[in-house]
Write a protein that holds these residues in place. Sequence first.
Motif, short mmCIF file in Angstrom:
data_model
loop_
_atom_site.label_atom_id
_atom_site.label_comp_id
_atom_site.label_asym_id
_atom_site.label_seq_id
_atom_site.Cartn_x
_atom_site.Cartn_y
_atom_site.Cartn_z
N UNK A 1 0.85 -1.18 0.00
CA UNK A 1 0.00 0.00 0.00
C UNK A 1 0.88 1.23 0.00
N UNK A 2 0.44 2.25 -0.67
CA UNK A 2 1.18 3.49 -0.73
C UNK A 2 1.20 4.15 0.64
N UNK A 3 2.33 4.67 1.01
CA UNK A 3 2.46 5.33 2.31
C UNK A 3 2.50 6.85 2.17
N UNK A 4 2.44 7.38 0.96
CA UNK A 4 2.56 8.81 0.76
C UNK A 4 1.22 9.47 0.44
N UNK A 5 0.16 9.03 1.08
CA UNK A 5 -1.16 9.62 0.87
C UNK A 5 -1.28 10.87 1.72
N UNK A 32 -8.69 15.95 11.36
CA UNK A 32 -9.83 15.10 11.71
C UNK A 32 -10.81 14.86 10.59
N UNK A 33 -10.50 15.29 9.38
CA UNK A 33 -11.40 15.13 8.24
C UNK A 33 -11.57 13.66 7.89
N UNK A 34 -12.81 13.22 7.65
CA UNK A 34 -13.03 11.84 7.21
C UNK A 34 -12.67 11.71 5.73
N UNK A 35 -11.96 10.65 5.39
CA UNK A 35 -11.56 10.39 4.02
C UNK A 35 -11.85 8.93 3.71
N UNK A 36 -12.20 8.66 2.47
CA UNK A 36 -12.49 7.29 2.05
C UNK A 36 -11.39 6.81 1.12
N UNK A 37 -10.89 5.61 1.38
CA UNK A 37 -9.88 5.01 0.51
C UNK A 37 -10.54 4.49 -0.76
N UNK A 38 -9.92 4.75 -1.87
CA UNK A 38 -10.41 4.27 -3.16
C UNK A 38 -9.25 3.65 -3.92
N UNK A 39 -9.55 2.67 -4.75
CA UNK A 39 -8.53 2.04 -5.59
C UNK A 39 -8.05 3.07 -6.60
N UNK A 40 -6.75 3.22 -6.72
CA UNK A 40 -6.16 4.19 -7.63
C UNK A 40 -6.18 3.66 -9.05
N UNK A 41 -6.29 4.56 -10.00
CA UNK A 41 -6.23 4.16 -11.40
C UNK A 41 -4.79 3.84 -11.82
N UNK A 42 -3.84 4.33 -11.04
CA UNK A 42 -2.43 4.05 -11.28
C UNK A 42 -2.03 2.78 -10.54
N UNK A 43 -1.48 1.82 -11.24
CA UNK A 43 -1.10 0.53 -10.64
C UNK A 43 -0.03 0.68 -9.56
N UNK A 46 -1.58 2.30 -5.90
CA UNK A 46 -2.33 1.39 -5.04
C UNK A 46 -3.64 1.98 -4.59
N UNK A 47 -3.58 3.00 -3.73
CA UNK A 47 -4.79 3.64 -3.20
C UNK A 47 -4.70 5.15 -3.34
N UNK A 48 -5.86 5.78 -3.31
CA UNK A 48 -5.95 7.24 -3.22
C UNK A 48 -7.07 7.54 -2.23
N UNK A 49 -7.10 8.77 -1.74
CA UNK A 49 -8.14 9.15 -0.79
C UNK A 49 -8.99 10.25 -1.40
#
Length: 53
Positions: A1-5, A32-43, A46-49
């Motif tokens: 998983x990407x650690x640089x989100x 404290x903002x709520x964020x949702x993890x989504x699958x990234x379009x870039x392989x 990994x993930x984006x928020x």
Amino acid sequence: MARDLSCPVCSADLLLSGDERPGEEVYCTYCGAPCKLAKSSSEEQGYEVEEDF
């Protein structure tokens, strides 16, 4: 998983434990903002928020 989100609200680094799944809600530890993890379009990323208000 990407650690640089970053928070989409305040740009702080998001600290993830590594066992998060797509669709899971995570919270920014700085603003404290709520964020949702989504699958990234870039392989290699990994993930984006996205804001979850």
